[in-house]
Write an enzyme that holds these catalytic residues in place. Sequence first.
Site, mmCIF file in Angstrom:
data_model
loop_
_atom_site.group_PDB
_atom_site.id
_atom_site.type_symbol
_atom_site.label_atom_id
_atom_site.label_comp_id
_atom_site.label_asym_id
_atom_site.label_seq_id
_atom_site.Cartn_x
_atom_site.Cartn_y
_atom_site.Cartn_z
ATOM 1 N N CYS A 95 0.864 -1.365 0.146
ATOM 2 C CA CYS A 95 -0.148 0.251 0.008
ATOM 3 C C CYS A 95 0.910 1.360 0.054
ATOM 4 O O CYS A 95 0.266 2.387 -0.046
ATOM 5 C CB CYS A 95 -0.875 -0.087 1.157
ATOM 6 S SG CYS A 95 -2.112 -1.358 1.281
ATOM 7 N N ASN A 132 -10.036 0.377 1.576
ATOM 8 C CA ASN A 132 -8.779 0.367 1.474
ATOM 9 C C ASN A 132 -8.229 -0.022 -0.113
ATOM 10 O O ASN A 132 -8.171 -1.081 -0.698
ATOM 11 C CB ASN A 132 -7.870 -0.832 2.313
ATOM 12 C CG ASN A 132 -6.341 -0.593 2.252
ATOM 13 O OD1 ASN A 132 -5.901 -0.080 1.336
ATOM 14 N ND2 ASN A 132 -5.874 -1.280 3.153
ATOM 15 N N HIS A 142 -2.688 6.893 3.933
ATOM 16 C CA HIS A 142 -3.274 5.893 3.281
ATOM 17 C C HIS A 142 -4.395 5.468 4.060
ATOM 18 O O HIS A 142 -4.433 5.540 5.244
ATOM 19 C CB HIS A 142 -2.080 4.711 3.385
ATOM 20 C CG HIS A 142 -2.736 3.226 3.109
ATOM 21 N ND1 HIS A 142 -3.412 3.182 1.860
ATOM 22 C CD2 HIS A 142 -2.637 2.106 3.581
ATOM 23 C CE1 HIS A 142 -3.765 1.841 1.975
ATOM 24 N NE2 HIS A 142 -3.494 1.230 2.849
HETATM 25 N N1 COA Z 1 -17.112 -9.412 10.176
HETATM 26 C C1 COA Z 1 -17.788 -9.947 11.583
HETATM 27 N N2 COA Z 1 -16.601 -10.470 12.188
HETATM 28 C C2 COA Z 1 -15.435 -10.460 11.857
HETATM 29 C C3 COA Z 1 -15.047 -9.967 10.685
HETATM 30 C C4 COA Z 1 -16.047 -9.393 9.851
HETATM 31 N N3 COA Z 1 -15.706 -9.030 8.534
HETATM 32 N N4 COA Z 1 -13.769 -10.124 10.698
HETATM 33 C C5 COA Z 1 -13.270 -10.795 11.698
HETATM 34 N N5 COA Z 1 -14.362 -10.788 12.525
HETATM 35 C C6 COA Z 1 -14.347 -11.608 13.875
HETATM 36 C C7 COA Z 1 -13.128 -12.499 13.981
HETATM 37 O O1 COA Z 1 -13.346 -13.654 13.817
HETATM 38 C C8 COA Z 1 -12.866 -12.282 15.473
HETATM 39 O O2 COA Z 1 -13.879 -13.003 16.213
HETATM 40 P P1 COA Z 1 -13.377 -13.775 17.496
HETATM 41 O O3 COA Z 1 -13.113 -12.913 18.523
HETATM 42 O O4 COA Z 1 -14.540 -14.555 17.759
HETATM 43 O O5 COA Z 1 -12.518 -14.885 17.180
HETATM 44 C C9 COA Z 1 -13.323 -10.931 16.072
HETATM 45 O O6 COA Z 1 -13.997 -10.305 14.702
HETATM 46 C C10 COA Z 1 -11.936 -9.863 16.185
HETATM 47 O O7 COA Z 1 -11.325 -10.266 14.944
HETATM 48 P P2 COA Z 1 -9.972 -9.356 15.137
HETATM 49 O O8 COA Z 1 -9.154 -9.597 13.801
HETATM 50 O O9 COA Z 1 -8.948 -9.289 16.379
HETATM 51 O O10 COA Z 1 -10.363 -7.705 15.122
HETATM 52 P P3 COA Z 1 -9.741 -6.270 14.890
HETATM 53 O O11 COA Z 1 -10.384 -5.541 15.999
HETATM 54 O O12 COA Z 1 -8.185 -6.823 14.969
HETATM 55 O O13 COA Z 1 -10.086 -5.929 13.434
HETATM 56 C C11 COA Z 1 -9.244 -5.598 11.465
HETATM 57 C C12 COA Z 1 -9.858 -6.632 12.057
HETATM 58 C C13 COA Z 1 -8.875 -6.282 10.048
HETATM 59 C C14 COA Z 1 -10.159 -4.614 11.012
HETATM 60 C C15 COA Z 1 -7.947 -4.826 12.094
HETATM 61 O O14 COA Z 1 -7.190 -5.638 12.712
HETATM 62 C C16 COA Z 1 -7.383 -3.829 10.934
HETATM 63 O O15 COA Z 1 -7.895 -3.208 10.220
HETATM 64 N N6 COA Z 1 -5.884 -4.398 10.711
HETATM 65 C C17 COA Z 1 -5.085 -3.504 9.715
HETATM 66 C C18 COA Z 1 -5.292 -4.233 8.465
HETATM 67 C C19 COA Z 1 -4.818 -3.338 7.387
HETATM 68 O O16 COA Z 1 -4.905 -2.199 7.367
HETATM 69 N N7 COA Z 1 -4.226 -4.141 6.601
HETATM 70 C C20 COA Z 1 -3.818 -3.299 5.461
HETATM 71 C C21 COA Z 1 -2.456 -2.566 5.711
HETATM 72 S S1 COA Z 1 -2.204 -1.379 4.424
#
Ligand code: COA
Length: 333
Positions: free
Chosen positions: A115, A285, A255
């Site tokens: 990204c 994103n 970003h």
């Molecule tokens: N809908 C509903 N539930 C979801 C889900 C969705 N789309 N995606 C994940 N979950 C669930 C998971 O399974 C997990 O369930 P559990 O607690 O029963 O195991 C729970 O939500 C929490 O998941 P987690 O991954 O810990 O959530 P989070 O608060 O970290 O949020 C992201 C997830 C991906 C939104 C966040 O980690 C993020 O934005 N990370 C950076 C990603 C990024 O920017 N990537 C590109 C870099 S350029």
Amino acid sequence: MAFAHITGTGSALPQRILDNAGLEMIVDTTDEWITRRTGIKERRIAMIDKNESTTDLGALAARRALEMANVPANEIDTIITGTVSADRIFPSAACMIQRELGAENAAAFDVSAGCSGFIYALEMANNSIKAGMAKTVLVIGAERLSSLVNWQDRGTCVLLGDGAGAVVLRASDVHGGILSTHIKSDGRLWDLLYSEKGNQPPPESLNGLATTPFHLRMEGNRLFKQAVPSMAHIAELALQKNGMTREDIHLVIPHQANIRILQAVAEKLKISMDKFFTNLDKYGNTSSASIPIAMDEAFRSGLMKEGDHVLLVSFGAGLTWGATLLRWSMSPG
Ligand code: COA
């Protein structure tokens, strides 16, 4: 030594909007979860039968930037495209866009930096202008991440979208334009976000979506924790290098990955969120395309005027991150 000034911006988004309610029909998710955890409400999905390939979107964004800059395509010395989703492994998206534009005098190549692709491309462009190797450079961020998404993985498919943005850089003796660029990588953490072989078909509701045999895999939680300090640190480096403080910054164009990442970066930098331009609610994103799309929207809506200091900050797969500090040198309208 010459300075690289932005003299035109452009962007191009696919027509098809996929909102969070639409995603609820594809994977086990809710609008409430996506909005609360990411800030994203909808994203654009490119359809090949609508001429929305990475090349098509990149070329359209580029044409709009060239039109604003009033630069004919044959004056472009270099085309650099930041992308991880070029239409082919080779040739580069930049070469395919070159043909669309008829930019016959340009050298063209892609930069793969997750990204951060656009910021890395901007760094290459800035250096070639400073070194006197080029006078006019077209820098593009163009992505079709929908082609790489595993549409069965709710942890990633809700985050991403398609689109392209572009800027025209011109060499000038006038002090301003790009004041500095900083880029960094940490390959030890490449496996937090990468593409792997996969063959799940796209959902029926997205008929017309062309996919690749590769899928994106991500450890969102760990990435989040890396993104915040990395973006804040490199933004501070850009301020220090230019002898500026946060008060000197008029607008931050980051970003657009996740609103919570941006809020945490704003807090660390002690810069108000009011100064952060965001449009991730509309597009999700879009990887390398997110900063140039945001820059184009911010400029066209009158948020940047001549003399403003604008800070671009990125973070992405690699890991890669970067910051560019600009003294904006175009007047609106
Ligand atoms: N809908 C509903 N539930 C979801 C889900 C969705 N789309 N995606 C994940 N979950 C669930 C998971 O399974 C997990 O369930 P559990 O607690 O029963 O195991 C729970 O939500 C929490 O998941 P987690 O991954 O810990 O959530 P989070 O608060 O970290 O949020 C992201 C997830 C991906 C939104 C966040 O980690 C993020 O934005 N990370 C950076 C990603 C990024 O920017 N990537 C590109 C870099 S350029």
